[in-house]
Enzyme design. Structure first.
Site, PDB file in Angstrom:
ATOM      1  N   CYS A 110       0.768  -1.172   0.017  1.00 37.39           N
ATOM      2  CA  CYS A 110      -0.182   0.121   0.029  1.00 37.39           C
ATOM      3  C   CYS A 110       0.841   1.135   0.108  1.00 37.39           C
ATOM      4  O   CYS A 110       1.646   1.457   1.002  1.00 37.39           O
ATOM      5  CB  CYS A 110      -0.888  -0.034   1.228  1.00 37.39           C
ATOM      6  SG  CYS A 110      -2.019   1.468   1.465  1.00 37.39           S
ATOM      7  N   CYS A 134      -0.072   3.805   2.823  1.00 35.47           N
ATOM      8  CA  CYS A 134       0.435   3.237   4.027  1.00 35.47           C
ATOM      9  C   CYS A 134       1.827   3.747   4.299  1.00 35.47           C
ATOM     10  O   CYS A 134       2.109   4.063   5.475  1.00 35.47           O
ATOM     11  CB  CYS A 134       0.103   1.703   4.301  1.00 35.47           C
ATOM     12  SG  CYS A 134      -1.445   1.260   3.902  1.00 35.47           S
TER      13      CYS A 134
END
Length: 247
Positions: free
Chosen positions: A112, A115
Site C-alpha cells: 500500500c 500506507c
C-alpha cells in the site's frame, strides 16, 4: 645530631605559598633517584603527549562516525520497516476498552503506497501520545497470523484504515487514505478529553448518589464529537460499534 631539615635554613621569614626544594635526608631532589623516586625537572606539561592523545581521540571519533554512517547506509529505515517495527511494538487488540484509554487502530499492508507515506506520521503520533493512547497496528497482509477477524470487526474495505476508538471501546469514526497529522491530533485530543469524563451507566438509589449521578450526566453532555469524521463502518450495525476481543 644535626637536623637535616634545618640545615642551611634561610633567615628570611616563610610566607604562605612559598616553596622549597624537596630535600631527602639532607640530599637535594636531584639525588632522589637513589631512593627509587622520580622527580621531574620540568613542571610544564608534555605538549607532545597531549597532541598525540588528541589525535588518537579524533581518529577514533572519525572512525565511529564513518561506521555509524555505513551501518545506516546498509540498513536504511524504510517506511515498510518502520511499519513492521510499529506492528511488533503494537498493543494487543484485547486492550481496547479496558484501560480507560482511547485507541488508534491502523490497518496497513506492505504493497500500500499511501500506507508507506503515512508511516512517519504515525510514528510521530506514537512518540507524542504513547503514554495516553493505545496504538494497535495491524498488517492486513500478514501471513504469521490471521488478520481477517479484526478486518471484519472494524469493517475495513480500504487501507490505510485508521479507526478511532474511544475509551469505552466504541469506534467513533474511521479515517481512510492520507490523513494529515494535524487532523489526527485534533481527533485524538478530543478522545482524550472525553476519556477524562467518567460516565458510569449504572443507576443508584440514594439521594446523594443520585445527585452525583445527575452531575455526571451533565458532564457527559459536555462530551464533544470528533472534529474530523469520515467513514462510519457501523452505520447499519450500531450494536457492533463497541469492539471487544477475548484475551
Amino acid at each position: 645530631m644535626v637536623d637535616p631539615w634545618n640545615e642551611k635554613q634561610s633567615s628570611l621569614p616563610v610566607v604562605f605559598g612559598d616553596s622549597q626544594p624537596l630535600r631527602i635526608n639532607g640530599a637535594d631532589a636531584t639525588d632522589a633517584s637513589q631512593f627509587g623516586m622520580s622527580v621531574s625537572r620540568n613542571d610544564k606539561p608534555d605538549v607532545t603527549q597531549f597532541r598525540q592523545r588528541n589525535v588518537v581521540v579524533a581518529i577514533v571519533a572519525i572512525a565511529l562516525a564513518i561506521g555509524q554512517y555505513a551501518w545506516q547506509f546498509t540498513h536504511p529505515v524504510t517506511p515498510v520497516s518502520l511499519l513492521m517495527q510499529m506492528t511488533q511494538e503494537s498493543s494487543a487488540p484485547q486492550i481496547i476498552g479496558t484501560n480507560n484509554k482511547p485507541t488508534l487502530v491502523d490497518f496497513w499492508a506492505p504493497w500500500c503506497e499511501n500506507c508507506r507515506i503515512m508511516a512517519p506520521t504515525l510514528r510521530a503520533l506514537h512518540e507524542e501520545y504513547k503514554d495516553q493512547i493505545n496504538f494497535v497496528t495491524i498488517n492486513a497482509d500478514a501471513t504469521d497470523r490471521n488478520p481477517w477477524p479484526l478486518i471484519n470487526a472494524f469493517g475495513v474495505d480500504a487501507i490505510p484504515h485508521l479507526a478511532l476508538v474511544n475509551a469505552q471501546g466504541d469506534v467513533e469514526t474511521a479515517l481512510i487514505g492520507l490523513v494529515p497529522k494535524s487532523i489526527l491530533s485534533a481527533d485524538l485530543d478530543v478522545l482524550l478529553r472525553n476519556a477524562a469524563i467518567d460516565c458510569p451507566p449504572a443507576a443508584t438509589s440514594s439521594s446523594i448518589e443520585s445527585s452525583l449521578e445527575s452531575t455526571t450526566a451533565l458532564m457527559c453532555t459536555e462530551r464533544k464529537e470528533l472534529p474530523y469524521q469520515m467513514l462510519d463502518a457501523f452505520q447499519g450495525r450500531p450494536e457492533q460499534r463497541r469492539v471487544r476481543f477475548d484475551p
